[in-house]
Design a protein around this motif. Structure first.
Motif, mmCIF file in Angstrom:
data_model
loop_
_atom_site.group_PDB
_atom_site.id
_atom_site.type_symbol
_atom_site.label_atom_id
_atom_site.label_comp_id
_atom_site.label_asym_id
_atom_site.label_seq_id
_atom_site.Cartn_x
_atom_site.Cartn_y
_atom_site.Cartn_z
ATOM 1 N N GLY A 13 5.868 4.652 -7.844
ATOM 2 C CA GLY A 13 4.874 3.779 -7.201
ATOM 3 C C GLY A 13 5.321 2.330 -7.242
ATOM 4 N N ALA A 14 6.629 2.118 -7.047
ATOM 5 C CA ALA A 14 7.185 0.767 -7.176
ATOM 6 C C ALA A 14 7.251 0.037 -5.835
ATOM 7 N N SER A 15 6.582 0.574 -4.823
ATOM 8 C CA SER A 15 6.625 -0.068 -3.500
ATOM 9 C C SER A 15 5.530 -1.110 -3.322
ATOM 10 N N SER A 16 4.645 -1.268 -4.316
ATOM 11 C CA SER A 16 3.620 -2.316 -4.218
ATOM 12 C C SER A 16 3.007 -2.558 -5.590
ATOM 13 N N GLY A 19 3.448 -1.369 -9.826
ATOM 14 C CA GLY A 19 4.763 -0.735 -9.938
ATOM 15 C C GLY A 19 5.877 -1.688 -9.538
ATOM 16 N N VAL A 64 5.172 12.205 -5.394
ATOM 17 C CA VAL A 64 4.889 12.870 -6.676
ATOM 18 C C VAL A 64 4.060 14.143 -6.515
ATOM 19 N N GLY A 87 -0.120 6.157 -8.078
ATOM 20 C CA GLY A 87 -1.502 6.627 -8.163
ATOM 21 C C GLY A 87 -2.311 6.195 -6.962
ATOM 22 N N THR A 108 -2.168 13.757 -7.186
ATOM 23 C CA THR A 108 -1.321 12.562 -7.277
ATOM 24 C C THR A 108 -1.364 11.970 -8.686
ATOM 25 N N LYS A 155 -7.552 10.177 -14.654
ATOM 26 C CA LYS A 155 -7.005 9.213 -15.619
ATOM 27 C C LYS A 155 -7.310 9.633 -17.059
ATOM 28 N N ILE A 184 -7.064 -5.337 -12.679
ATOM 29 C CA ILE A 184 -5.927 -6.249 -12.531
ATOM 30 C C ILE A 184 -5.847 -6.683 -11.070
ATOM 31 N N THR A 186 -4.305 -7.548 -7.688
ATOM 32 C CA THR A 186 -3.072 -7.271 -6.942
ATOM 33 C C THR A 186 -3.316 -7.694 -5.493
ATOM 34 N N LEU A 188 -3.564 -5.985 -2.971
ATOM 35 C CA LEU A 188 -4.459 -5.063 -2.259
ATOM 36 C C LEU A 188 -5.928 -5.243 -2.610
ATOM 37 N N ASN A 189 -6.243 -5.736 -3.801
ATOM 38 C CA ASN A 189 -7.660 -5.796 -4.180
ATOM 39 C C ASN A 189 -8.214 -7.211 -4.286
HETATM 40 N N1 LIG Z 1 -4.793 -2.524 -9.959
HETATM 41 C C1 LIG Z 1 -5.613 -2.202 -10.959
HETATM 42 O O1 LIG Z 1 -6.574 -2.915 -11.254
HETATM 43 C C2 LIG Z 1 -5.383 -0.949 -11.754
HETATM 44 C C3 LIG Z 1 -6.178 -0.751 -12.891
HETATM 45 C C4 LIG Z 1 -5.975 0.389 -13.664
HETATM 46 C C5 LIG Z 1 -4.997 1.286 -13.318
HETATM 47 N N2 LIG Z 1 -4.251 1.076 -12.203
HETATM 48 C C6 LIG Z 1 -3.233 2.073 -11.893
HETATM 49 O O2 LIG Z 1 -1.995 1.438 -11.694
HETATM 50 C C7 LIG Z 1 -1.213 2.162 -10.763
HETATM 51 C C8 LIG Z 1 -0.768 1.254 -9.629
HETATM 52 O O3 LIG Z 1 -1.935 0.720 -8.997
HETATM 53 P P1 LIG Z 1 -1.868 -0.478 -7.950
HETATM 54 O O4 LIG Z 1 -3.123 -1.229 -8.088
HETATM 55 O O5 LIG Z 1 -0.578 -1.188 -8.066
HETATM 56 O O6 LIG Z 1 -1.957 0.347 -6.575
HETATM 57 P P2 LIG Z 1 -1.125 0.274 -5.207
HETATM 58 O O7 LIG Z 1 -0.721 -1.136 -4.911
HETATM 59 O O8 LIG Z 1 -1.928 1.029 -4.215
HETATM 60 O O9 LIG Z 1 0.193 1.080 -5.541
HETATM 61 C C9 LIG Z 1 0.189 2.454 -5.667
HETATM 62 C C10 LIG Z 1 1.628 2.929 -5.636
HETATM 63 O O10 LIG Z 1 1.637 4.353 -5.795
HETATM 64 C C11 LIG Z 1 2.488 4.896 -4.813
HETATM 65 N N3 LIG Z 1 2.059 6.244 -4.479
HETATM 66 C C12 LIG Z 1 0.850 6.673 -4.063
HETATM 67 N N4 LIG Z 1 0.873 7.992 -3.801
HETATM 68 C C13 LIG Z 1 2.144 8.415 -4.062
HETATM 69 C C14 LIG Z 1 2.809 9.654 -3.987
HETATM 70 N N5 LIG Z 1 2.184 10.764 -3.574
HETATM 71 N N6 LIG Z 1 4.107 9.718 -4.360
HETATM 72 C C15 LIG Z 1 4.762 8.624 -4.771
HETATM 73 N N7 LIG Z 1 4.197 7.411 -4.852
HETATM 74 C C16 LIG Z 1 2.901 7.305 -4.499
HETATM 75 C C17 LIG Z 1 2.423 3.949 -3.637
HETATM 76 O O11 LIG Z 1 3.633 4.008 -2.875
HETATM 77 P P3 LIG Z 1 3.855 4.734 -1.458
HETATM 78 O O12 LIG Z 1 2.565 4.604 -0.692
HETATM 79 O O13 LIG Z 1 4.992 3.965 -0.865
HETATM 80 O O14 LIG Z 1 4.218 6.128 -1.808
HETATM 81 C C18 LIG Z 1 2.335 2.612 -4.336
HETATM 82 O O15 LIG Z 1 3.625 2.117 -4.638
HETATM 83 C C19 LIG Z 1 -2.075 3.344 -10.301
HETATM 84 O O16 LIG Z 1 -1.781 4.480 -11.074
HETATM 85 C C20 LIG Z 1 -3.483 2.846 -10.612
HETATM 86 O O17 LIG Z 1 -4.391 3.909 -10.808
HETATM 87 C C21 LIG Z 1 -4.412 -0.014 -11.409
#
Ligand SMILES: NC(=O)c1ccc[n+]([C@@H]2O[C@H](COP(=O)([O-])OP(=O)(O)OC[C@H]3O[C@@H](n4cnc5c(N)ncnc54)[C@H](OP(=O)(O)O)[C@@H]3O)[C@@H](O)[C@H]2O)c1
Length: 247
Positions: A13-16, A19, A64, A87, A108, A155, A184, A186, A188-189
């Motif tokens: 998930g390192a594309s945004s 990650g 994944v 995720g 996922t 989770k 956190i 980002t 997107l949010n």
């Molecule tokens: N942001 C927060 O506040 C927060 C808080 C608690 C936990 N988290 C957790 O932190 C992680 C990252 O969250 P984020 O906020 O950075 O979200 P995000 O910007 O939406 O990033 C999610 C990443 O997961 C990848 N992904 C989704 N489905 C996938 C699949 N089937 N296979 C491979 N990659 C996949 C996406 O890449 P592609 O679409 O390119 O595949 C994207 O790089 C998640 O597990 C989230 O639940 C985030």
């Protein structure tokens, strides 16, 4: 102690978002980082960001939810550090949640973590090199929030899976821990948190602020590096006190 020179790391998930940030943090600490996700164009941006800071990153396509894709992405190289970060969060009231949405989130966020952990640990065991696996869970895996039943269940599963794998794999010198971020900010949010509902949510966090991605750097490096050598099976919350908000 958090120097990662000579270590190979995989970040899913390192594309945004987190990650992408984690890839930059690990590379800055000296690791050679493989960045994995489905979107090749967005991964290329992560690679460029890491290169711009003088680090090394390689992209690999990964879905994944697809066992063959996980095998292809994880089978070629042995990693010392694996950050299971990919995720999705689908929200909505449980009474109206299509089973398809439930299954997508579990597949996922929970099964995806298992697939990648299993595939990468198999290589660590075969090469007798040990390693550190950090599974990105959430405070929603430790306490609940409305309209997030599938995500909360997935989770919570990640937290318990991390403990179960820590127990099984300690004999192979593989540490497995869960990192549980709070809210956190980002790209997107950030629009949501700027609005009224987002501001109300922030007022319920004891520190009265959102987490920034950099707030996760220390805990990530602690778990990924030898600084956390005696830590396995833990779940670390990084949430500005959100889990201890007043009842
Ligand atoms: N942001 C927060 O506040 C927060 C808080 C608690 C936990 N988290 C957790 O932190 C992680 C990252 O969250 P984020 O906020 O950075 O979200 P995000 O910007 O939406 O990033 C999610 C990443 O997961 C990848 N992904 C989704 N489905 C996938 C699949 N089937 N296979 C491979 N990659 C996949 C996406 O890449 P592609 O679409 O390119 O595949 C994207 O790089 C998640 O597990 C989230 O639940 C985030």
């Amino acid at each position: 102690m958090t120097d990662l020179t000579g270590r190979r790391a995989l970040v899913t998930g390192a594309s945004s978002g987190l990650g992408r940030h984690f890839a930059q943090v690990l590379a800055a600490a000296g690791a050679e980082v493989t960045v994995a996700a489905r979107r090749a164009d967005a991964l290329a941006e992560t690679v460029a960001l890491v290169a711009a800071q003088g680090g090394t990153a390689m992209p690999v396509a990964l879905d994944v939810t697809d066992t063959a894709s996980v095998a292809a992405a994880c089978g070629g190289a042995a990693y010392d550090i694996v950050i299971n970060n990919a995720g999705i969060a689908l929200d909505g009231p449980a009474l109206k949640m299509p089973e398809e949405d439930w299954s997508r989130v579990i597949d996922t966020d929970l099964s995806g973590v298992f697939r990648v952990a299993q595939a990468t640990a198999a290589r660590m065991v075969a090469e007798k090199r040990g390693g550190s696996i950090v599974n990105v869970a959430s405070i929603v895996g430790l306490r609940v929030a409305g309209n997030l039943s599938a995500y909360a269940a997935a989770k919570a599963g990640v937290v318990q899976l991390s403990k179960a794998l820590a127990l099984e794999w300690a004999r192979h010198a593989i540490r497995v821990n869960a990192l549980c971020p709070g809210y956190i900010e980002t790209p997107l949010n950030s629009a949501f948190f700027a609005g009224e509902a987002g501001q109300a949510l922030i007022r319920r966090i004891p520190q009265r602020r959102l987490g920034q991605m950099a707030d996760l750097d220390g805990p990530l490096l602690l778990l990924a590096s030898d600084a956390g050598a005696y830590m396995t099976g833990t779940a670390i919350a990084v949430d500005g006190g959100h889990l201890v908000s007043s009842l």
